[in-house]
Write a protein that holds these residues in place. Structure first.
Motif, PDB file in Angstrom:
ATOM      1  N   VAL A   1     -26.385 -48.851 -61.222  1.00  0.00           N
ATOM      2  CA  VAL A   1     -26.064 -47.468 -61.549  1.00  0.00           C
ATOM      3  C   VAL A   1     -26.099 -46.698 -60.240  1.00  0.00           C
ATOM      4  O   VAL A   1     -27.022 -46.874 -59.441  1.00  0.00           O
ATOM      5  N   ALA A   2     -25.091 -45.882 -60.026  1.00  0.00           N
ATOM      6  CA  ALA A   2     -25.013 -45.093 -58.792  1.00  0.00           C
ATOM      7  C   ALA A   2     -24.711 -43.643 -59.157  1.00  0.00           C
ATOM      8  O   ALA A   2     -24.469 -43.322 -60.320  1.00  0.00           O
ATOM      9  N   ILE A   3     -24.729 -42.796 -58.162  1.00  0.00           N
ATOM     10  CA  ILE A   3     -24.408 -41.384 -58.355  1.00  0.00           C
ATOM     11  C   ILE A   3     -23.123 -41.073 -57.588  1.00  0.00           C
ATOM     12  O   ILE A   3     -23.006 -41.399 -56.406  1.00  0.00           O
ATOM     13  N   ASP A   4     -22.169 -40.462 -58.275  1.00  0.00           N
ATOM     14  CA  ASP A   4     -20.932 -40.029 -57.635  1.00  0.00           C
ATOM     15  C   ASP A   4     -21.255 -38.800 -56.788  1.00  0.00           C
ATOM     16  O   ASP A   4     -21.650 -37.766 -57.319  1.00  0.00           O
ATOM     17  N   PRO A   5     -21.103 -38.886 -55.461  1.00  0.00           N
ATOM     18  CA  PRO A   5     -21.482 -37.760 -54.610  1.00  0.00           C
ATOM     19  C   PRO A   5     -20.583 -36.533 -54.770  1.00  0.00           C
ATOM     20  O   PRO A   5     -20.972 -35.436 -54.397  1.00  0.00           O
ATOM     21  N   THR A   6     -19.399 -36.699 -55.362  1.00  0.00           N
ATOM     22  CA  THR A   6     -18.502 -35.553 -55.519  1.00  0.00           C
ATOM     23  C   THR A   6     -18.894 -34.649 -56.676  1.00  0.00           C
ATOM     24  O   THR A   6     -18.625 -33.460 -56.649  1.00  0.00           O
TER      25      THR A   6
ATOM     26  N   ARG B   1     -29.541 -37.269 -50.385  1.00  0.00           N
ATOM     27  CA  ARG B   1     -29.333 -35.903 -50.825  1.00  0.00           C
ATOM     28  C   ARG B   1     -28.407 -35.836 -52.029  1.00  0.00           C
ATOM     29  O   ARG B   1     -28.576 -35.001 -52.895  1.00  0.00           O
ATOM     30  N   THR B   2     -27.428 -36.726 -52.110  1.00  0.00           N
ATOM     31  CA  THR B   2     -26.511 -36.695 -53.238  1.00  0.00           C
ATOM     32  C   THR B   2     -27.164 -37.129 -54.536  1.00  0.00           C
ATOM     33  O   THR B   2     -26.650 -36.859 -55.598  1.00  0.00           O
ATOM     34  N   VAL B   3     -28.303 -37.804 -54.449  1.00  0.00           N
ATOM     35  CA  VAL B   3     -28.978 -38.285 -55.647  1.00  0.00           C
ATOM     36  C   VAL B   3     -29.901 -37.221 -56.222  1.00  0.00           C
ATOM     37  O   VAL B   3     -30.100 -37.146 -57.409  1.00  0.00           O
ATOM     38  N   VAL B   4     -30.448 -36.380 -55.375  1.00  0.00           N
ATOM     39  CA  VAL B   4     -31.398 -35.383 -55.839  1.00  0.00           C
ATOM     40  C   VAL B   4     -30.642 -34.276 -56.555  1.00  0.00           C
ATOM     41  O   VAL B   4     -29.829 -33.584 -55.970  1.00  0.00           O
ATOM     42  N   ILE B   5     -30.879 -34.178 -57.841  1.00  0.00           N
ATOM     43  CA  ILE B   5     -30.214 -33.184 -58.662  1.00  0.00           C
ATOM     44  C   ILE B   5     -31.304 -32.246 -59.155  1.00  0.00           C
ATOM     45  O   ILE B   5     -32.258 -32.682 -59.783  1.00  0.00           O
TER      46      ILE B   5
END
Length: 177
Positions: free
Chosen positions: A64-69, A13-17
């Motif tokens: 490469v990652a996504i910052d969940p904050t 869920r944190t990746v879906v923008i």
């Protein structure tokens, strides 16, 4: 262009923008990178290098990652022994350019960093290395070392652009210790 992720990949869920197709591409690439398991030791040089007066250590793009904050992409650099990690928050476009190269995808048309590579090569020059050599506040600074004939140039750059080019030229990424 709106790229849909493979049906067998479940995005966190944190990746879906919500938003553009570029965000969907980045989410797709991040997920593919998370599934990749590779060992960079087979191509690592495993060396420290002196550049000017700074002590430089070679690092590799781990992923490469996504910052969940804040839903911002983070480029993760690690040294060859995987004892040191350097996270650098970057833009979505740059994260996509890095992720595309890491997962080995090809584009029908040249992306910006591919175009820059073509221009450098057309000028009979080459990138020797990229250096992440400064930090001020929350901003990292980088230089791209380019050689053309007998001349060497240091070009100021954002670390994300420098690293996207380093991946395309397969040159060392050096970080000031």
């Amino acid at each position: 262009m709106d790229i849909q992720p493979d049906s067998n990949i479940k995005l966190r869920r944190t990746v879906v923008i919500s938003g553009t197709g570029l965000n969907a591409l980045l989410a797709h690439l991040v997920e593919k990178l998370n599934k990749l398991q590779y060992d960079s030791s087979d191509w690592s040089i495993n060396r420290n290098k002196e550049f000017g007066r700074m002590s430089m250590i070679e690092m590799f793009v781990s992923g490469v990652a996504i910052d969940p904050t804040n839903n911002m992409p983070i480029m993760i650099l690690k040294n060859s022994e995987k004892k040191r990690t350097l996270p650098i928050w970057i833009g979505i476009s740059e994260a996509s350019a890095i992720a595309v190269k890491l997962v080995g995808l090809a584009s029908a048309r040249p992306l910006t960093h591919d175009l820059i590579r073509s221009v450098i090569e057309a000028c009979k020059a080459k990138i020797l290395e990229v250096n992440i050599d400064g930090f001020n506040g929350n901003t990292f600074f980088a230089k791209i070392k380019i050689k053309q004939g007998r001349k060497t140039f240091l070009i100021d750059s954002r670390p994300s652009d420098a690293i996207a080019l380093a991946l395309r030229f397969e040159v060392p990424i050096l970080v000031d210790e």
